[in-house]
Design a protein around this motif. Structure first.
Motif, mmCIF file in Angstrom:
data_model
loop_
_atom_site.group_PDB
_atom_site.id
_atom_site.type_symbol
_atom_site.label_atom_id
_atom_site.label_comp_id
_atom_site.label_asym_id
_atom_site.label_seq_id
_atom_site.Cartn_x
_atom_site.Cartn_y
_atom_site.Cartn_z
ATOM 1 N N UNK A 338 0.806 -1.222 0.000
ATOM 2 C CA UNK A 338 0.000 0.000 0.000
ATOM 3 C C UNK A 338 0.836 1.269 0.000
ATOM 4 N N UNK A 339 2.051 1.227 0.552
ATOM 5 C CA UNK A 339 2.829 2.467 0.667
ATOM 6 C C UNK A 339 3.821 2.671 -0.475
ATOM 7 N N UNK A 340 4.131 1.614 -1.218
ATOM 8 C CA UNK A 340 5.084 1.783 -2.320
ATOM 9 C C UNK A 340 4.461 2.602 -3.448
ATOM 10 N N UNK A 341 5.262 3.499 -4.032
ATOM 11 C CA UNK A 341 4.802 4.394 -5.092
ATOM 12 C C UNK A 341 4.607 3.633 -6.396
ATOM 13 N N UNK A 342 3.796 4.176 -7.268
ATOM 14 C CA UNK A 342 3.606 3.560 -8.581
ATOM 15 C C UNK A 342 4.923 3.507 -9.348
ATOM 16 N N UNK A 343 5.786 4.485 -9.145
ATOM 17 C CA UNK A 343 7.088 4.488 -9.825
ATOM 18 C C UNK A 343 7.986 3.355 -9.345
ATOM 19 N N UNK A 346 4.484 -0.138 -6.844
ATOM 20 C CA UNK A 346 3.526 -0.318 -5.764
ATOM 21 C C UNK A 346 2.131 0.122 -6.136
ATOM 22 N N UNK A 347 1.269 0.212 -5.118
ATOM 23 C CA UNK A 347 -0.137 0.548 -5.342
ATOM 24 C C UNK A 347 -0.395 2.040 -5.451
ATOM 25 N N UNK A 348 0.582 2.859 -5.118
ATOM 26 C CA UNK A 348 0.393 4.292 -5.278
ATOM 27 C C UNK A 348 0.935 5.140 -4.161
ATOM 28 N N UNK A 349 1.123 4.554 -2.973
ATOM 29 C CA UNK A 349 1.707 5.301 -1.872
ATOM 30 C C UNK A 349 0.666 5.937 -0.963
ATOM 31 N N UNK A 350 1.131 6.359 0.200
ATOM 32 C CA UNK A 350 0.272 7.007 1.187
ATOM 33 C C UNK A 350 0.823 8.389 1.516
ATOM 34 N N UNK A 351 0.069 9.408 1.129
ATOM 35 C CA UNK A 351 0.432 10.758 1.516
ATOM 36 C C UNK A 351 0.095 10.999 2.974
ATOM 37 N N UNK A 352 0.595 12.102 3.521
ATOM 38 C CA UNK A 352 0.496 12.367 4.953
ATOM 39 C C UNK A 352 -0.071 13.770 5.173
ATOM 40 N N UNK A 353 -1.052 13.938 6.056
ATOM 41 C CA UNK A 353 -1.512 15.296 6.398
ATOM 42 C C UNK A 353 -0.338 16.162 6.847
ATOM 43 N N UNK A 354 -0.302 17.387 6.393
ATOM 44 C CA UNK A 354 0.879 18.209 6.664
ATOM 45 C C UNK A 354 1.049 18.486 8.149
ATOM 46 N N UNK A 355 -0.032 18.429 8.920
ATOM 47 C CA UNK A 355 0.077 18.673 10.352
ATOM 48 C C UNK A 355 0.950 17.627 11.037
ATOM 49 N N UNK A 410 13.207 9.317 -4.791
ATOM 50 C CA UNK A 410 11.791 9.649 -4.939
ATOM 51 C C UNK A 410 11.628 11.002 -5.617
ATOM 52 N N UNK A 411 10.678 11.048 -6.554
ATOM 53 C CA UNK A 411 10.246 12.327 -7.109
ATOM 54 C C UNK A 411 8.731 12.301 -7.201
ATOM 55 N N UNK A 412 8.093 13.239 -6.534
ATOM 56 C CA UNK A 412 6.627 13.253 -6.455
ATOM 57 C C UNK A 412 6.137 14.694 -6.502
ATOM 58 N N UNK A 413 5.974 15.232 -7.691
ATOM 59 C CA UNK A 413 5.480 16.591 -7.880
ATOM 60 C C UNK A 413 4.644 16.623 -9.155
ATOM 61 N N UNK A 414 4.000 17.739 -9.387
ATOM 62 C CA UNK A 414 3.175 17.865 -10.590
ATOM 63 C C UNK A 414 3.428 19.224 -11.245
ATOM 64 N N UNK A 415 3.034 19.320 -12.514
ATOM 65 C CA UNK A 415 3.110 20.594 -13.213
ATOM 66 C C UNK A 415 1.890 20.738 -14.118
ATOM 67 N N UNK A 416 1.554 21.977 -14.394
ATOM 68 C CA UNK A 416 0.398 22.271 -15.232
ATOM 69 C C UNK A 416 0.730 22.039 -16.692
ATOM 70 N N UNK A 417 -0.230 21.438 -17.399
ATOM 71 C CA UNK A 417 -0.052 21.237 -18.840
ATOM 72 C C UNK A 417 -1.024 22.111 -19.643
ATOM 73 N N UNK A 418 -1.749 23.000 -18.940
ATOM 74 C CA UNK A 418 -2.658 23.934 -19.601
ATOM 75 C C UNK A 418 -2.700 25.212 -18.782
ATOM 76 N N UNK A 419 -3.391 26.201 -19.295
ATOM 77 C CA UNK A 419 -3.490 27.465 -18.572
ATOM 78 C C UNK A 419 -4.386 27.362 -17.347
ATOM 79 N N UNK A 420 -5.231 26.363 -17.303
ATOM 80 C CA UNK A 420 -6.124 26.181 -16.163
ATOM 81 C C UNK A 420 -5.316 25.905 -14.899
ATOM 82 N N UNK A 421 -5.790 26.448 -13.794
ATOM 83 C CA UNK A 421 -5.108 26.193 -12.516
ATOM 84 C C UNK A 421 -5.761 25.062 -11.734
ATOM 85 N N UNK A 422 -6.820 24.496 -12.278
ATOM 86 C CA UNK A 422 -7.524 23.430 -11.557
ATOM 87 C C UNK A 422 -7.583 22.119 -12.332
#
Length: 692
Positions: A338-343, A346-355, A410-422
């Protein structure tokens, strides 16, 4: 001649289960039989295998909590905590859900998926007798009682009898303890009962009476069990495990959930918990703090998959198979999958609340300041942290290897591929994680990534030495022995490499009984993160509402106010994306792929701090935090919501099926009974526990 009893005891302990001890031969067993007597070590071994199996067969993730509650009720208790997200319409922590009547305590059907779910564990207490034996709590107790009743008539050696009795007593104590944690007051059954139509039944004993029986069972078990088992029996329950478990039981009994007088430093329950913990510390000969020499060995012990040899951290352990073969009954670790990343396959990984990220201290043991707190927007949060931070979390730029690529970064970030911010995002290496960090704890280098790490054999520690040390610290804090509390925590910090200045950083924020108890709970969050312990700390200290919910007052002093923490029902669990700064790049080409080639930090490197600085510089130059379209904790309108909790959820009620057949049991306080009347069974008694 003993009457034959048709109790199956599948010895498929390829499910590899045993508290402080299970062996390879046990792991590889695939024998089935009907119990008729205990007149050979083989029959005793088979029967014990069945006891272990019924208790732990599907205990394949630390997210599971109750004995036997590992498959039928697929709830991840981490989702009830600040360790992870997880509010759904079928969860009791959905704030729009208000469970309080007996009609709520049943298996329900999700309208959207059609799947059955049981948010209040309606079936855990048991069910009416049927044509076949079911594996429920009191069946497991009965099976222990069968062995305890009949083993003395066996012709095997006294040592074999004693060891079998010790394991059965330990398992019976564990099951009764979980019934107490679920329902508070429950019937105590120590004999083999036969169902009778005229049976007036056993009353629900008080919590103190239940704790008394549990402590007696664990004390006797500790006199019968060995300190260690041989190679082929590693994983079985041990003397040290029984002593440690008694510490856990009495710590819970002294905690606010059961103890109205918890805020009295001289309260006898805290004194009893302290004595039991001290006895366990001095009585455990094969374990100790010196099993860990630095944070790297700390991380490796928690990723241990050796099913033949113990390490010094082990007190109660669930062993798992390192190969996958369900036809032989093998059970593997679901956590690593469950915690291993797709890269990483694994199944995708578990993110953590920032608190939670901000709970971890700095490298010198002090609390993080704004320049390192993610809630304050820090992009350099990873610098100069407690060494356990890097063995618990992974983040972009940190080395987290696996069998196929031991130097994987590990590298886990994203970038926009269009002008939309959402909308219109691409993700580095296909990793979509809504947090600056993901969980890496309890993962190793020995499992192949085939089928999403299906064959992971990493152990699950139900109880390890650090928890015992933390129990001791909490008992010292509760009894107002602040210096001894700090000295006890310091030993855990010293072994992972935190320097001794300011008493390992503790002097900067531990000054009195309240701050010492808060520090103990915080240290448990760090040391035992994701090991299935946080829910119980929140529960026994009533940190959802401070014990002063809208419909029930369970503590005259608000526990949250006393500890200086915010109730969980009053705060959000926050997700954040790590976004590439500014603008957008059409297409899916990784815009930082070339820039990051020389960026990495290896926790095992002597240059780790210099490497971390380069990682932090890279983050500041290239990243910013981004908002998900909807937070993971959301309602059906995609609105961000806080966790919901009613004070009656601390202790479950009995279902209608149970009370219709056993009206004399009575209903738990906070729930209605089969006649619609308010429950009266109170789990907070004023009785005094006498310990010999």
């Amino acid at each position: 001649m003993m009457k034959k009893k048709n109790l199956l005891y599948a010895g498929t302990l390829a499910l590899g289960m045993f508290m402080s001890g299970c062996n390879d031969s046990f792991l590889d067993m695939n024998n089935y039989g009907a119990y008729d007597d205990f007149d050979s070590e083989t029959k005793i071994t088979w029967y014990l295998a069945g006891l272990y199996q019924n208790c732990f067969e599907n205990y394949t993730s630390p997210a599971s909590q109750y004995l036997g509650l590992h498959t039928a009720y697929a709830q991840d208790f981490n989702e009830f905590t600040d360790e992870m997200w997880g509010i759904t319409s079928t969860s009791r922590i959905d704030p729009s859900t208000q469970y309080s009547t007996i009609d709520d305590i049943k298996t329900q059907t999700d309208a959207s998926s059609g799947k059955s779910y049981d948010p209040l564990f309606a079936g855990y207490f048991g069910k009416a007798l049927g044509s076949s034996i079911t594996n429920n709590a009191y069946t497991r107790i009965r099976n222990c009682n069968v062995l305890l009743r009949d083993i003395n008539a066996s012709s095997v050696s006294q040592e074999t009898k004693d060891q079998a009795k010790g394991q059965a007593l330990f398992l019976r104590a564990m099951q009764l303890f979980d019934l107490v944690r679920m329902y508070g007051c429950v019937p105590i059954v120590t004999t083999v009962l036969n169902a009778e139509a005229t049976d007036a039944g056993l009353p629900r004993a008080s919590v103190t009476q239940c704790i008394d029986q549990i402590v007696k069972d664990l004390t006797e078990a500790s006199t019968l069990l060995p300190d260690e088992w041989g190679t082929n029996d590693y994983g079985r329950l041990t003397r040290g495990g029984a002593l440690a478990y008694k510490s856990r039981v009495l710590l819970f009994y002294a905690s606010p959930i059961f103890n109205k007088n918890w805020n009295d430093a001289g309260n006898i329950r805290w004194q009893q918990a302290l004595k039991a913990t001290q006895d366990a510390m001095s009585g455990i000969t094969a374990s100790g703090l010196n099993g860990v020499t630095d944070a790297v060995t700390w991380g490796k012990i928690l990723a241990d998959d050796d099913n033949e040899h113990s390490n010094r951290e082990t007190l109660v352990v669930r062993l798992l198979a390192k190969e996958s073969n369900s036809s032989l009954g093998y059970k593997n670790n679901r956590w690593e999958k469950s915690i291993r990343l797709t890269s990483q396959g694994g199944s995708g990984g578990k993110g953590v609340p920032i608190e939670l990220i901000d709970v971890f201290p700095m490298a010198d043991g002090t609390l993080p300041d704004a320049s390192h707190r993610v809630v304050d927007g820090s992009l350099r949060f990873m610098e100069y942290r407690d060494p356990r931070f890097y063995q618990t979390f992974a983040f972009s730029g940190l080395k987290w290897g696996h069998k196929a690529l031991t130097n994987d970064t590990v590298w886990a970030y994203r970038w926009r591929t269009s002008e939309s911010t959402t909308s219109g995002f691409a993700y580095s290496e296909g990793v979509n994680i809504t947090s600056p960090v993901c969980v890496r704890k309890m993962s190793g280098l020995n499992t192949a990534s085939d089928n999403n790490y299906e064959a992971s054999g990493v152990h699950i520690y139900d109880f390890r030495y650090a928890e015992l040390q933390l129990n001791l610290a909490e008992c010292y804090a509760a009894t107002n022995q602040i210096d001894l509390c700090k000295q006890t925590i310091e030993k855990l910090r010293a072994r992972v490499g935190i320097p001794s200045d300011n008493n390992y950083g503790l002097d900067t924020y531990v000054t009195d009984r309240a701050s010492a108890l808060a520090a103990c709970l915080r240290e448990r969050q760090v040391e035992l993160a994701f090991e299935g312990k946080r829910y119980w700390d929140i529960w026994r200290w009533m940190l959802y509402d401070g014990g002063q919910g809208e419909n029930m007052q369970l503590s005259t002093t608000n526990t949250c106010s006393f500890l200086g923490v915010t109730p969980l029902t009053e705060k959000y669990r926050t997700a954040k994306y790590v976004d590439v700064k500014d603008g957008y790049t059409p297409g899916s080409k990784d815009v930082l792929a070339d820039l990051r080639k020389t960026i990495f930090a290896d926790p095992e490197s002597v240059d780790f701090q210099d490497q971390l600085k380069k990682v932090a510089d890279f983050w500041e130059a290239n990243f910013q935090y981004g908002e998900p379209n909807a937070q993971p904790d959301k309602n059906n309108n995609n609105e961000w919501i806080k966790m919901g909790w009613r004070s009656n959820y601390y202790m479950m009620g009995l279902s209608k099926d149970i009370l219709d057949n056993n009206s004399w049991l009575g209903q738990t306080k906070g729930w209605t009974d089969q006649n619609g009347a308010a429950g009266t069974i109170d789990w907070q008694d004023d009785e005094t526990l006498t310990i010999d």
